[in-house]
Design a protein around this motif. Structure first.
Motif, PDB file in Angstrom:
ATOM      1  N   ASN B  33       0.827  -1.213   0.000  1.00  0.00           N
ATOM      2  CA  ASN B  33       0.000   0.000   0.000  1.00  0.00           C
ATOM      3  C   ASN B  33       0.857   1.257   0.000  1.00  0.00           C
ATOM      4  O   ASN B  33       0.572   2.215  -0.713  1.00  0.00           O
ATOM      5  N   GLU B  37       0.901   3.924  -3.071  1.00  0.00           N
ATOM      6  CA  GLU B  37       0.590   5.331  -2.822  1.00  0.00           C
ATOM      7  C   GLU B  37       1.730   6.239  -3.281  1.00  0.00           C
ATOM      8  O   GLU B  37       1.512   7.256  -3.935  1.00  0.00           O
ATOM      9  N   ILE B  40       1.619   6.292  -7.104  1.00  0.00           N
ATOM     10  CA  ILE B  40       0.489   6.996  -7.720  1.00  0.00           C
ATOM     11  C   ILE B  40       0.543   8.495  -7.392  1.00  0.00           C
ATOM     12  O   ILE B  40       0.520   9.336  -8.285  1.00  0.00           O
ATOM     13  N   ASP B  41       0.655   8.829  -6.093  1.00  0.00           N
ATOM     14  CA  ASP B  41       0.638  10.249  -5.707  1.00  0.00           C
ATOM     15  C   ASP B  41       1.959  10.952  -6.014  1.00  0.00           C
ATOM     16  O   ASP B  41       1.976  12.112  -6.424  1.00  0.00           O
ATOM     17  N   GLN B 112      -5.982   3.960 -12.350  1.00  0.00           N
ATOM     18  CA  GLN B 112      -6.049   2.632 -11.721  1.00  0.00           C
ATOM     19  C   GLN B 112      -5.585   2.695 -10.267  1.00  0.00           C
ATOM     20  O   GLN B 112      -4.740   3.525  -9.914  1.00  0.00           O
ATOM     21  N   THR B 113      -6.145   1.792  -9.455  1.00  0.00           N
ATOM     22  CA  THR B 113      -5.694   1.695  -8.065  1.00  0.00           C
ATOM     23  C   THR B 113      -5.326   0.246  -7.765  1.00  0.00           C
ATOM     24  O   THR B 113      -5.719  -0.662  -8.503  1.00  0.00           O
ATOM     25  N   GLU B 115      -5.568  -2.840  -5.036  1.00  0.00           N
ATOM     26  CA  GLU B 115      -6.253  -3.341  -3.840  1.00  0.00           C
ATOM     27  C   GLU B 115      -5.607  -4.648  -3.420  1.00  0.00           C
ATOM     28  O   GLU B 115      -5.588  -5.607  -4.191  1.00  0.00           O
TER      29      GLU B 115
END
Lengths: 286, 201
Positions: B33, B37, B40-41, B112-113, B115
């Motif tokens: 995770n 993060e 992506i960020d 996209q994320t 999970e």
């Protein structure tokens, strides 16, 4: 079956040169037993027709350049993304009988039920399969084919085969593909009625365009990131097929018989001895 | 020289200060995770140019992946016969190849994320994190991460997308090149050329 016969001029022009090329390119030389390491690599690759397959791969890339890439460019221009997803959905729905039959052949009752439910819902509420309504109702898409069924039944994969337009395949998967498409697919039955041969050309042409349009980004990425694109594609294809055959179960650790387990901890991804990586270790913040 | 030493001190000191009780250093789910993060960020949606994105990705790749261990796996049985100089050259080129070829795809990111779905033991020596990449339409791609605990924290040694392992694919790609070129030097030449071609201009 006559619908599947090709006309003699086509045979002379296209098939004979291929046979001649095949005879000329021949097989990869099997290493002698005196070189066990090379022999092991040869058997691991399981690609005895490698020179032939490489020429077919090159031919396919040529076909992409002159035929499919321009077709895909036009297709992607005139049909924006939601529409292309609809085309993919419609093909998946139309070809659901192949998945259903193979779910049944593999004794996967609940997956067969999902495939049947999806087909009924998407053919009606989903407007002839254009919309994947069933996926939103908790019935996600999966595919099965006879190649996977044969694998589940214990049939080995056979030699690797690269088939122009169709792409990477193998003895088992290509046999499965032929039976699925000539025996189960609805188009095969439509083709036996009174429809011209060109219907099937149009059907498989559209199917190939849809498939290649979807696969293009992934294949381009593989091509850019690899040194020997042919070998990388062969590896990726086999791993992806293995995952489909496992129905998505996690990949096992890579096997050891071809790997030197220097420190004997059973891990192919052991950390390195400090002396070989002094530069990296020093550069990394602790 | 003084600037370099000062920078190094800051970097080392800085990372040491948050080393203590960060759960992502030892908890596999938190680790994935954290890196998703950061990716992506900090990179994919950050308002920075492509060169800066590639630079940040290189840092993230070095912090999150055990590049030397992956390198050894990727070269396989030839590694033992490879000179230390060639090993170091390979590790550096391999890092460049991944940073440059992956960076070229950053512009295709469409929200996209990741999970995490669960974790399982990976043999006796690590953890396999199972996750899915979810796009905006809810379509999923399966992604699994092989993690190993190292002294400096968890490290990724392989990413498996839809059953296709990054490490195995590079390994079979490079094995084919080593076989055709008759050794490591041919592979190093070709990788050098690939780096020049794919480097951001």
């Amino acid at each position: 079956m006559s619908r599947f016969m090709v006309s003699p001029p086509f045979f002379r022009r296209a098939v004979l040169p291929l046979v001649a090329l095949f005879a000329l390119s021949g097989c990869a030389d099997k290493p002698p037993a005196s070189n066990p390491e090379a022999l092991r690599a040869y058997e691991e690759t399981n690609d005895p027709l490698e020179p032939w397959n490489r020429s077919m791969h090159q031919l396919d890339q040529g076909l992409d350049t002159v035929l499919f890439n321009p077709t895909i460019a036009v297709y992607q221009t005139i049909i924006p993304e939601p529409g292309r997803q609809g085309v993919t959905n419609a093909f998946r729905n139309f070809r659901a009988p192949i998945t259903f039959a193979n779910d049944v052949f593999q004794g996967q009752g609940s997956r067969a039920g999902t495939t049947l439910g999806r087909f009924l819902i998407n053919s009606t509420v989903g407007l002839f399969g254009l919309f994947d309504v069933a996926a939103r109702m908790g019935m996600p898409y999966h595919s099965e084919d006879l190649g996977q069924t044969l694998a589940v039944w214990g049939v080995g994969e056979g030699p690797y085969l690269y088939v122009p337009i169709l792409g990477p395949s193998g003895g088992r998967d290509l046999t499965g593909y032929a039976v699925d498409n000539m025996g189960i697919d609805a188009m095969a039955w439509i083709g036996r009625a009174d429809n011209p041969f060109w219907w099937q050309v149009a059907y498989f042409g559209a199917l190939a365009t849809d498939t290649k349009s979807n696969a293009k980004p992934v294949l381009e990425e593989l091509k850019e990131s690899s040194v020997d694109y042919y070998a990388a594609l062969r590896s990726a294809y086999r791993q992806n097929r293995a995952k489909e055959i496992r129905n998505g179960a996690p990949a096992p650790l890579p096997s050891f018989d071809d790997f030197d387990d220097e420190d004997g901890d059973g891990d192919p991804f052991s950390g390195l001895e400090p002396e070989t990586t002094s530069a990296q270790t020093a550069a990394r913040p602790q | 020289m003084r600037v370099l030493a000062l920078t190094l001190l800051l970097v080392l000191g800085g990372s040491q200060s948050h080393a203590a009780d960060e759960p992502w250093r030892t908890d596999p789910t938190a680790f994935i995770n954290y890196f998703a993060e950061a990716g992506i960020d900090g990179i994919l949606t950050a308002d920075i140019d492509d060169v800066e994105k590639a630079a940040r990705f290189r840092t993230l790749f070095n912090d999150g992946f055990d590049i030397p261990a992956i390198s050894r796996f990727v070269i396989g049985r030839t590694w033992r016969r490879t000179s230390d100089a060639d090993k170091e050259a390979f590790i550096a080129l391999f890092e460049d190849v991944i940073v440059y070829t992956w960076s070229r795809r950053f512009s295709e990111y469409t929200g996209q994320t990741i999970e995490v779905r669960g974790t399982s033991p990976d043999g006796d020596i690590g953890t396999l994190v199972d996750s899915v990449i979810v796009d905006e339409d809810g379509q999923t791609i399966s992604a699994q991460w092989r993690l190993r605990q190292r002294e400096e924290g968890l490290r990724i040694v392989d990413v498996i997308i839809e059953g296709v392992s990054m490490a195995i694919t590079y390994r079979q790609d490079y094995a084919s090149v080593i076989r055709q070129q008759g050794g490591m030097s041919g592979l190093l030449d070709l990788l050098g050329r690939q780096v020049v071609e794919s480097a951001p201009s």
